[in-house]
Design a protein around this motif. Structure first.
Motif, PDB file in Angstrom:
ATOM      1  N   SER A 161       0.832  -1.213   0.000  1.00  0.00           N
ATOM      2  CA  SER A 161       0.000   0.000   0.000  1.00  0.00           C
ATOM      3  C   SER A 161       0.861   1.256   0.000  1.00  0.00           C
ATOM      4  CB  SER A 161      -0.895   0.062   1.238  1.00  0.00           C
ATOM      5  OG  SER A 161      -1.605  -1.112   1.405  1.00  0.00           O
ATOM      6  N   GLY A 163       4.373   3.692  -1.204  1.00  0.00           N
ATOM      7  CA  GLY A 163       4.761   4.295  -2.477  1.00  0.00           C
ATOM      8  C   GLY A 163       5.482   3.341  -3.406  1.00  0.00           C
ATOM      9  N   VAL A 164       6.589   2.747  -2.936  1.00  0.00           N
ATOM     10  CA  VAL A 164       7.331   1.807  -3.781  1.00  0.00           C
ATOM     11  C   VAL A 164       6.413   0.659  -4.185  1.00  0.00           C
ATOM     12  CG1 VAL A 164       9.251   0.164  -3.870  1.00  0.00           C
ATOM     13  CG2 VAL A 164       9.568   2.355  -2.713  1.00  0.00           C
ATOM     14  N   THR A 183       0.433  -6.991   2.407  1.00  0.00           N
ATOM     15  CA  THR A 183       0.077  -5.726   3.057  1.00  0.00           C
ATOM     16  C   THR A 183      -0.408  -5.957   4.482  1.00  0.00           C
ATOM     17  OG1 THR A 183      -1.317  -3.742   2.916  1.00  0.00           O
ATOM     18  CG2 THR A 183      -2.307  -5.806   2.150  1.00  0.00           C
ATOM     19  N   GLY A 184      -0.195  -4.939   5.324  1.00  0.00           N
ATOM     20  CA  GLY A 184      -0.781  -4.953   6.661  1.00  0.00           C
ATOM     21  C   GLY A 184      -2.171  -4.350   6.638  1.00  0.00           C
ATOM     22  N   ARG A 185      -2.512  -3.752   5.485  1.00  0.00           N
ATOM     23  CA  ARG A 185      -3.817  -3.090   5.369  1.00  0.00           C
ATOM     24  C   ARG A 185      -4.695  -3.900   4.418  1.00  0.00           C
ATOM     25  NH1 ARG A 185      -1.912   3.037   4.104  1.00  0.00           N
ATOM     26  NH2 ARG A 185       0.203   2.233   3.930  1.00  0.00           N
ATOM     27  N   ARG A 203       0.582  -9.268   5.630  1.00  0.00           N
ATOM     28  CA  ARG A 203       2.028  -9.162   5.847  1.00  0.00           C
ATOM     29  C   ARG A 203       2.512  -9.950   7.067  1.00  0.00           C
ATOM     30  NH1 ARG A 203       2.516  -2.767   7.443  1.00  0.00           N
ATOM     31  NH2 ARG A 203       2.575  -2.999   9.679  1.00  0.00           N
ATOM     32  N   CYS A 246      15.023  -2.930  -1.576  1.00  0.00           N
ATOM     33  CA  CYS A 246      15.295  -1.487  -1.622  1.00  0.00           C
ATOM     34  C   CYS A 246      14.952  -0.763  -0.327  1.00  0.00           C
ATOM     35  CB  CYS A 246      14.549  -0.844  -2.784  1.00  0.00           C
ATOM     36  SG  CYS A 246      12.773  -0.779  -2.553  1.00  0.00           S
ATOM     37  N   LEU A 248      13.502  -0.555   4.151  1.00  0.00           N
ATOM     38  CA  LEU A 248      13.672  -1.006   5.534  1.00  0.00           C
ATOM     39  C   LEU A 248      12.496  -0.622   6.428  1.00  0.00           C
ATOM     40  CD1 LEU A 248      14.346   2.028   6.261  1.00  0.00           C
ATOM     41  CD2 LEU A 248      16.714   1.367   6.326  1.00  0.00           C
ATOM     42  N   SER A 273      18.702   4.105  -5.206  1.00  0.00           N
ATOM     43  CA  SER A 273      18.284   5.140  -6.164  1.00  0.00           C
ATOM     44  C   SER A 273      19.135   6.402  -6.060  1.00  0.00           C
ATOM     45  CB  SER A 273      16.827   5.515  -5.895  1.00  0.00           C
ATOM     46  OG  SER A 273      16.712   6.151  -4.635  1.00  0.00           O
TER      47      SER A 273
END
Ligand code: NDP
Length: 331
Positions: A161, A163-164, A183-185, A203, A246, A248, A273
């Motif tokens: 959920s 950005g990445v 996901t946790g959501r 998750r 990518c 943490l 990045s």
């Protein structure tokens, strides 16, 4: 009298106690560089949340204007590649960490750090992608270079959920991959399926300590979470597969064993990045233009004003931001 503009500034007192405020600056107050850019749009990435709240030592020069990325128009330039009026993007290179960043009306940077805004892409859309989305594309490119095609099997995406994760799902689905979104959501199931996720998993299945090897569930994964989640992703990756790491969001530790590597030939692909070479950045942004649907980008992003940056920085660390946030600096 030079033009003035607002900037968010994080500072430290003698006891290293961090504070954040808004100041009025002129171009003369900015750090050295050969190009001045009028910032049209920026965003709030996880790292910006860390910088503004001081939860991790992202800022390494005090005081600092945070903000690791922006899109805007060149105002003046002593760099041979750029002239006034050029539309540009900046991601990383230490902006918002060691060099004054994006949360200001103007930014003075090195021209070598800039890339051209892809033809037909607005500053707003570039920041709806932002560093998080550009990093998602770097992850996809790394998996492709490893030979991960849609025929090889599903691809897991963690922190989906966020950005990445949201951008990674959208790109992978468009390219024909079967995406398993962690996901946790789970309440965001409709959102994630709308982006193109084929399956949703909780998750919690991945976030606790697990076995060195598990059932082979996916050909590859894109992980922005780290810690036990990354260890479990590796342990459940098919023979010869790969995991692009990518982030943490769960933790920077990696409590794994060598078993996935030596018994299944699984590869761990590190993604950065910030210092990525220019040619790779240009490739990533060109692919974003072709492989990320505008309608998906619109559904995964919302727009805020300059005055909402600080509260959003707190919200992103609390896991309360869905997808991407664009900051309209001209609004
Ligand atoms: P977001 O906050 O938007 O997304 C992170 C997502 O991770 C959350 O939305 C949540 O997704 C999940 N998450 C949050 N906390 C936990 C937890 N304790 N355990 C498991 N999952 C959790 O951040 P971004 O997408 O902007 O960035 C994600 C990570 O990638 C960050 O660590 C960031 O620093 C890193 N990053 C690294 C870059 C690089 O160059 N290597 C560049 C850009 C980002 P859900 O609710 O769906 O579970």
């Amino acid at each position: 009298m030079p033009d003035t503009f607002k900037a968010i500034m994080v500072s430290r007192d003698e006891d290293k106690k961090q504070s954040v405020g808004v100041e009025t600056l002129t171009v003369d107050d900015l750090m050295e560089g050969d190009v001045v850019v009028s910032v049209e749009a920026t965003t709030v990435n996880y790292k910006d949340g860390l910088a503004i709240t001081g939860k991790s030592p992202v800022v390494r020069h005090w005081p600092m204007i945070p903000g690791v990325d922006f899109a805007g128009t060149v105002e003046s330039s002593d760099h041979p590649d750029w002239k006034p009026g050029d539309k540009v993007i900046l991601n990383g290179w230490g902006t918002g960490e060691t060099h004054y960043g994006a949360y200001a009306g103007k930014s003075r940077v090195k021209g070598d750090w800039l890339i051209a805004l892809p033809e037909g892409m607005s500053a707003h859309d570039a920041m709806a992608v932002g560093t998080a989305g550009y990093t998602a594309m770097l992850c996809v490119l790394a998996l492709e270079r490893h030979g991960i095609t849609p025929e090889r099997g599903p691809v897991a995406v963690t922190g989906s959920s966020g950005g990445v994760g949201s951008v990674a799902i959208s790109i992978l689905a468009k390219l024909g991959y079967h995406v398993i979104a962690s996901t946790g959501r789970t309440s965001e199931e409709n959102y994630l399926k709308g982006l193109g996720a084929a399956e949703i998993i909780d998750r919690n299945e991945l976030s606790e300590p697990g076995r060195p090897l598990g059932k082979e569930r996916w050909a590859a994964a894109i992980d922005s979470v780290g810690s036990h989640t990354l260890a479990n992703l590796l342990a459940q990756t098919q023979y010869g597969g790969a995991v692009a790491a990518c982030g943490l969001a769960q933790g920077f530790d990696l409590p794994t064993t060598v078993m996935p590597f030596i018994l299944r030939g699984v590869s761990l692909l590190g993604i950065d990045s910030v210092m990525a070479p220019k040619a790779l950045r240009e490739e990533a942004w060109a692919r974003i233009k072709t492989d990320l649907d505008a309608s998906k980008l619109a559904s995964l992003s919302k727009t805020i004003g300059f005055d909402e940056i600080i509260e959003t920085a707190h919200a992103i660390l609390d896991g309360k931001v869905r997808g991407r946030v664009v900051v309209d600096m001209k609004g």
